[in-house]
Design an enzyme around this catalytic site. Sequence first.
Site, PDB file in Angstrom:
ATOM      1  N   HIS A   9     126.626  33.581  53.341  1.00  0.00           N
ATOM      2  CA  HIS A   9     125.550  33.018  54.169  1.00  0.00           C
ATOM      3  C   HIS A   9     124.681  34.182  54.671  1.00  0.00           C
ATOM      4  O   HIS A   9     124.637  34.483  55.861  1.00  0.00           O
ATOM      5  CB  HIS A   9     126.163  32.243  55.340  1.00  0.00           C
ATOM      6  CG  HIS A   9     125.222  31.284  56.007  1.00  0.00           C
ATOM      7  ND1 HIS A   9     123.909  31.110  55.607  1.00  0.00           N
ATOM      8  CD2 HIS A   9     125.402  30.446  57.067  1.00  0.00           C
ATOM      9  CE1 HIS A   9     123.334  30.212  56.384  1.00  0.00           C
ATOM     10  NE2 HIS A   9     124.209  29.799  57.271  1.00  0.00           N
ATOM     11  N   CYS A  11     127.565  30.925  64.454  1.00  0.00           N
ATOM     12  CA  CYS A  11     126.432  30.567  63.591  1.00  0.00           C
ATOM     13  C   CYS A  11     125.947  29.147  63.866  1.00  0.00           C
ATOM     14  O   CYS A  11     124.806  28.830  63.554  1.00  0.00           O
ATOM     15  CB  CYS A  11     126.825  30.729  62.132  1.00  0.00           C
ATOM     16  SG  CYS A  11     128.257  29.747  61.664  1.00  0.00           S
ATOM     17  N   GLN A  58     121.933  33.887  57.560  1.00  0.00           N
ATOM     18  CA  GLN A  58     122.574  33.783  58.871  1.00  0.00           C
ATOM     19  C   GLN A  58     122.886  35.176  59.423  1.00  0.00           C
ATOM     20  O   GLN A  58     122.541  35.500  60.563  1.00  0.00           O
ATOM     21  CB  GLN A  58     123.879  32.979  58.742  1.00  0.00           C
ATOM     22  CG  GLN A  58     124.655  32.862  60.046  1.00  0.00           C
ATOM     23  CD  GLN A  58     123.949  31.996  61.055  1.00  0.00           C
ATOM     24  OE1 GLN A  58     123.528  30.895  60.736  1.00  0.00           O
ATOM     25  NE2 GLN A  58     123.813  32.482  62.277  1.00  0.00           N
ATOM     26  N   ARG A  82     117.006  33.008  63.137  1.00  0.00           N
ATOM     27  CA  ARG A  82     116.972  32.537  61.741  1.00  0.00           C
ATOM     28  C   ARG A  82     115.518  32.348  61.303  1.00  0.00           C
ATOM     29  O   ARG A  82     115.140  32.691  60.193  1.00  0.00           O
ATOM     30  CB  ARG A  82     117.720  31.200  61.603  1.00  0.00           C
ATOM     31  CG  ARG A  82     119.227  31.264  61.799  1.00  0.00           C
ATOM     32  CD  ARG A  82     119.914  31.959  60.651  1.00  0.00           C
ATOM     33  NE  ARG A  82     119.641  31.336  59.372  1.00  0.00           N
ATOM     34  CZ  ARG A  82     120.253  30.240  58.893  1.00  0.00           C
ATOM     35  NH1 ARG A  82     121.213  29.672  59.599  1.00  0.00           N
ATOM     36  NH2 ARG A  82     119.955  29.740  57.714  1.00  0.00           N
ATOM     37  N   ARG A 122     120.727  25.657  49.304  1.00  0.00           N
ATOM     38  CA  ARG A 122     122.032  25.583  49.985  1.00  0.00           C
ATOM     39  C   ARG A 122     122.926  24.702  49.134  1.00  0.00           C
ATOM     40  O   ARG A 122     122.608  23.526  48.898  1.00  0.00           O
ATOM     41  CB  ARG A 122     121.891  24.978  51.380  1.00  0.00           C
ATOM     42  CG  ARG A 122     123.225  24.492  51.922  1.00  0.00           C
ATOM     43  CD  ARG A 122     123.202  24.124  53.369  1.00  0.00           C
ATOM     44  NE  ARG A 122     123.055  25.311  54.201  1.00  0.00           N
ATOM     45  CZ  ARG A 122     123.313  25.328  55.507  1.00  0.00           C
ATOM     46  NH1 ARG A 122     123.737  24.237  56.120  1.00  0.00           N
ATOM     47  NH2 ARG A 122     123.150  26.436  56.192  1.00  0.00           N
ATOM     48  N   ASP A 127     133.375  30.851  64.079  1.00  0.00           N
ATOM     49  CA  ASP A 127     132.753  29.802  63.246  1.00  0.00           C
ATOM     50  C   ASP A 127     133.788  28.684  63.124  1.00  0.00           C
ATOM     51  O   ASP A 127     134.974  28.872  63.450  1.00  0.00           O
ATOM     52  CB  ASP A 127     132.382  30.390  61.866  1.00  0.00           C
ATOM     53  CG  ASP A 127     131.657  29.390  60.955  1.00  0.00           C
ATOM     54  OD1 ASP A 127     131.159  28.362  61.458  1.00  0.00           O
ATOM     55  OD2 ASP A 127     131.604  29.633  59.734  1.00  0.00           O
TER      56      ASP A 127
HETATM   57  N1   CP Z   1     123.994  28.083  60.893  1.00  0.00           N
HETATM   58  C1   CP Z   1     123.500  27.233  59.987  1.00  0.00           C
HETATM   59  O1   CP Z   1     123.268  27.575  58.830  1.00  0.00           O
HETATM   60  O2   CP Z   1     123.266  25.983  60.470  1.00  0.00           O
HETATM   61  P1   CP Z   1     122.884  24.692  59.638  1.00  0.00           P
HETATM   62  O3   CP Z   1     124.126  24.281  58.852  1.00  0.00           O
HETATM   63  O4   CP Z   1     122.510  23.676  60.658  1.00  0.00           O
HETATM   64  O5   CP Z   1     121.773  25.014  58.700  1.00  0.00           O
HETATM   65  N1  NVA Z   2     131.217  28.131  57.545  1.00  0.00           N
HETATM   66  C1  NVA Z   2     130.311  27.062  57.857  1.00  0.00           C
HETATM   67  C2  NVA Z   2     128.971  27.609  58.212  1.00  0.00           C
HETATM   68  C3  NVA Z   2     127.940  26.558  58.553  1.00  0.00           C
HETATM   69  C4  NVA Z   2     126.599  27.156  58.860  1.00  0.00           C
HETATM   70  C5  NVA Z   2     130.208  26.117  56.682  1.00  0.00           C
HETATM   71  O1  NVA Z   2     130.114  26.593  55.544  1.00  0.00           O
HETATM   72  O2  NVA Z   2     130.262  24.900  56.893  1.00  0.00           O
END
Ligand code: CP
Ligand code: NVA
Length: 318
Positions: free
Chosen positions: A142, A277, A145, A305, A115, A237
């Site tokens: 993502h 999400c 997700q 997930r 990530r 989101d």
């Molecule tokens: N939805 C998601 O990816 O959550 P986190 O940022 O907690 O991993």
């Molecule tokens: N769009 C958000 C998703 C988090 C899971 C971010 O990138 O922070």
Amino acid sequence: MLMSEVKLYPSFQGRDFICMADYTQEEIYQIFEVAQSLKEKQRRREPHPLLAGKTLGMIFTKSSTRTRVSFEVGIYQLGGYGLFLSANDIQLGRGETIHDTAKTLSRYLDGIMIRTYDHQDVLDLAKYASIPVINGLTDLLHPCQIMGDLLTILERKGQLQGLKLAFIGDGNNVAHSLLIGGAKVGMDVVIACPMGYEPNPAIYQQASAIAEATGARLQVVHDPREAVVGADVVYTDVWASMGQEKEREKRIQDFTGYCVDAQLLKLAKPEAIVMHCLPAHRGEEITDEVMDGPQSVVFDEAENRLHIQKAIMALVMA
Ligand code: CP
Ligand code: NVA
């Protein structure tokens, strides 16, 4: 059920999972199928050590609750081991190159989940690593997700093709993966965003090319009400993603009218489901009433997930 009943497809072995566009519609459904059998096995508490003795490295340069916990628990349930690698603690954070990190980690691990901010870093990691790389979120995409979300929709609605999903909010990484994922499975996706917050044009174009083959209709509008009318799924989101914290106040102004509240939800189909999400900023992009209401499936998404990522890991790392 015997362990052999989880059917894995050899064509996945050794592949990266970086973007849903890299997988055919048939393969995406094969991942759902494996996820459903693994979910059932876990529900029955039947051991399913498909990755016994294997190790997944998990590199994080951004925060996470769901991704970290679901990957770590997932690899454990598959009989393997998950190694949390905070970028602050490994030499990558002090300037060691992606190339050297990829080559080194490939000597120890069986797979890497990452990530991070820059999508190119994930592509580079995958290029230089000799083991599968899984995208756990970048500024651009993502995909894990959206795979879990599509599984959730499939469970609730019994189909994906021909449904309409309305995404209300920023044209961000989640919106991008919804466009690509929706296009892949033949689901209509309408993004409603304020002017200036549209999805990346290259992603929109890529998704549109995929949609031509599957019949999905994609659209970007600037009126949340227009987007939600007749929707089977209403998705939102955060307005400021990770890395955009400084823009938060401005975005709160710019996204006025984009809150998914009971009034907006009434315009969707009566049986529409609400998705997010997570993490959510309650009271901004979604009200407590909607998030905790009967149409919300946000924690099913979070759970899925786990199951979908177990399927992805089992398929590519077996
Ligand atoms: N939805 C998601 O990816 O959550 P986190 O940022 O907690 O991993
Ligand atoms: N769009 C958000 C998703 C988090 C899971 C971010 O990138 O922070």
